[in-house]
Enzyme design. Structure first.
Site, PDB file in Angstrom:
ATOM      1  N   SER A 178      34.268  43.719  44.708  1.00 30.28           N
ATOM      2  CA  SER A 178      33.236  44.036  43.729  1.00 30.28           C
ATOM      3  C   SER A 178      32.280  42.867  43.526  1.00 30.28           C
ATOM      4  O   SER A 178      32.627  41.707  43.777  1.00 30.28           O
ATOM      5  CB  SER A 178      33.885  44.386  42.386  1.00 30.28           C
ATOM      6  OG  SER A 178      34.436  43.230  41.777  1.00 30.28           O
ATOM      7  N   GLU A 188      30.794  40.651  51.264  1.00 34.54           N
ATOM      8  CA  GLU A 188      30.180  41.958  51.131  1.00 34.54           C
ATOM      9  C   GLU A 188      30.665  42.523  49.810  1.00 34.54           C
ATOM     10  O   GLU A 188      31.870  42.673  49.587  1.00 34.54           O
ATOM     11  CB  GLU A 188      30.553  42.891  52.273  1.00 34.54           C
ATOM     12  CG  GLU A 188      29.871  44.251  52.147  1.00 34.54           C
ATOM     13  CD  GLU A 188      30.283  45.231  53.216  1.00 34.54           C
ATOM     14  OE1 GLU A 188      30.850  46.282  52.863  1.00 34.54           O
ATOM     15  OE2 GLU A 188      30.042  44.934  54.408  1.00 34.54           O
TER      16      GLU A 188
END
Length: 523
Positions: free
Chosen positions: A240, A261
């Site tokens: 997240s 990412e």
């Protein structure tokens, strides 16, 4: 046609495969254990020890010692290990798919996409690592007199923190280029999906990877994550945005490299000249693959007003045709969610939207008749900015469809987000032109997400709050290295020659600099 196995065969085989893998965890004997359960039916898959901060430190030091010997091996020897690993993956396809499904609850096709991605990523780097890592001649300080070369040396020990939604590809595909670059690895898989990563470690060792080079620690990220970051030389994180910012601060305190990412609220744009049938079919795949638990999946669709109603009707009809279920049946279109917490988050977003005036076109229900964690693919309209669904990442099988006045309005709405991971544009003639206006790391034209993800020679990653750094391509392996510049000076120093005054040296240098500025530019 092969005989179809029952749904329970997946969890049964997953349990068999998990047995014994816990011994591969880097931990001291007698540690407490954590249980892993199958999302399809809640049955116990197995238990792994909970690593401590001391276990993490020992794993890093073990990998560090092994890394020095690994880096001394030729690249050809390292490539041979990866090639054998790919061969083992191909031989164990059914076992791997069973374990991925048993741990994650995803459909057979979504599990296969992971399997294929690991093979394609590993094969790409095995074949192209030499091209990316080779020494490169650079222009020296003085023509003829200075020979300058850029070398690439491994970082040392790379920490990888991988998530639950893609327990195979996100654990292994980031490790392969790091290994080929000469690094050691310490991996912390998500606590919900440890066994797929452990099976990959077993296969890598069977392929010839030194036992101490790649270590796995298991346990809660809140305790062993900081311990890992505190000792490795580089960190690869997928998760997240909120956690990614915390991880980035921890890396910054040590001045170590960091690639991540992170979250996304990915938009799809359907332009006026789009093929509506193809766009609707593509949207189903883009929104509901992996039950919507995919960083690059589509959660917002902006449709040109001229085709909005036609698209919405076609899309809703196709969503209603998705077959849900558990098990190895290849025709199941969508599987389970991963956990009760994920089901609660998805339902919270849907119920909040409905309470504030959104319209439900299809879905919006839990499906306990299929299993404890199933939730219907859901389409909503009438989303307003005060709804959780408008801006927060749902990370589940829910999509909001909006009417856009024109192409420019669709672009503006798509860019109005703190995220910038992936986007999709559907158009017969203007797709690439519109794609260039979107503030996302990847954009797929007439595709949802797979075209950019599977283009392994090109970098992928996020803008804004969706990440830092890139995976895949040249960037995906060079980030695991340090550039080292070596210059060899001949004949004359880059300084006044013996007997030359400083002023004379300065005049000569100015003349040389002026002359160099008149040379043709590189194109």
């Amino acid at each position: 046609m092969p005989k179809q196995r029952p749904a329970g065969a997946v969890t049964d085989r997953g349990r068999e495969l998990a047995a014994g893998l816990a011994a591969l965890v880097a931990s001291s004997p007698g540690r407490p254990v954590q249980a892993s359960h199958a999302p399809f039916d809640g049955t116990l898959l197995g238990e792994v020890p909970i690593s401590t901060q001391d276990d993490v430190g020992a794993a890093v030091e073990t990998a560090r010692t092994a890394q020095q010997l690994w880096a001394a091996r030729s690249l050809a020897a390292r490539r041979a290990v990866v090639a054998r690993f790919v061969a083992l993956l191909l031989d164990r396809e059914q076992d791997i798919l069973d374990l991925v499904q048993a741990e994650s609850g995803k459909s057979r096709l979504s599990a296969f996409e992971e399997f294929a991605d690991v093979i394609l990523t590993a094969r790409y780097y095995e074949r192209n690592a030499g091209r990316h890592l080779r020494p490169r001649r650079r222009k020296g300080a003085a023509p003829v007199l200075t020979r300058t070369t850029e070398y690439r040396i491994p970082k040392g020990v790379v920490g990888v923190i991988s998530p639950w939604n893609y327990p195979l590809t996100l654990a292994v595909s980031d490790a392969i280029p790091a290994l080929l670059a000469g690094n050691g690895i310490v991996l912390k898989p998500d606590s919900q999906t440890p066994f797929t990563a452990l099976l990959m470690l077993k296969l890598l060792r069977q392929a010839g990877l030194p036992e101490d080079l790649f270590r796995i620690v298991t346990g809660p990220g809140s305790s062993i994550g900081p311990a890992l970051i505190g000792q490795v030389d580089f960190l690869m994180f997928t998760g997240s945005s909120q956690t990614g910012k915390t991880v980035a601060r921890q890396c910054a305190e040590r001045l170590i490299g960091f690639s991540a990412e992170l979250g996304g609220k990915n938009p799809m744009l359907v332009l006026a000249d789009a093929d509506i049938a193809k766009a609707a079919a593509g949207a189903v795949y883009a929104c509901f693959s992996n039950s919507g638990q995919l960083c690059v999946s589509i959660e917002r669709i902006y449709v040109h007003a001229d085709v909005h109603d036609r698209f919405l009707a076609a899309f809703t009809a196709k969503v209603e045709g998705i077959r849900m279920g558990a098990g190895p049946d290849w025709e199941i279109g969508m599987g389970s969610l991963i956990s009760a917490a994920q089901v609660e988050r998805v339902d919270l977003h849907v119920q909040d939207a409905l309470a504030k005036g959104a319209q439900l076109l299809t879905g919006g229900r839990r499906r306990p008749d299929l299993g404890p964690l199933f939730y219907e693919p859901t389409v909503l309209t009438g989303i307003t900015d005060d709804m959780l669904l408008a801006r927060e990442e749902t990370f589940g099988p829910v999509v909001a469809v909006y009417r856009a006045a024109d192409d420019n309005a669709a672009v503006a709405q798509a860019n109005d987000s703190e995220f910038g991971l992936n986007a999709s544009v559907w158009s017969a003639a203007h797709g690439e032109e519109v794609a260039r206006k979107l503030l996302t790391g990847t954009v797929n034209v007439n595709e949802g997400y797979a075209a950019t993800w599977a283009s392994h020679d090109a970098p992928i990653g996020g803008m804004k709050d969706s990440g830092a750094g890139r995976r895949h391509g040249r960037e995906g392996i060079l980030k695991y290295t340090e550039p080292q510049t070596i210059s060899v000076q001949r004949l004359l120093p880059v300084a006044p020659a013996p007997g030359m005054s400083n002023h004379a040296y300065a005049r000569i240098m100015k003349g040389a600099i002026t002359l160099m500025g008149r040379l043709p530019r590189n194109r």
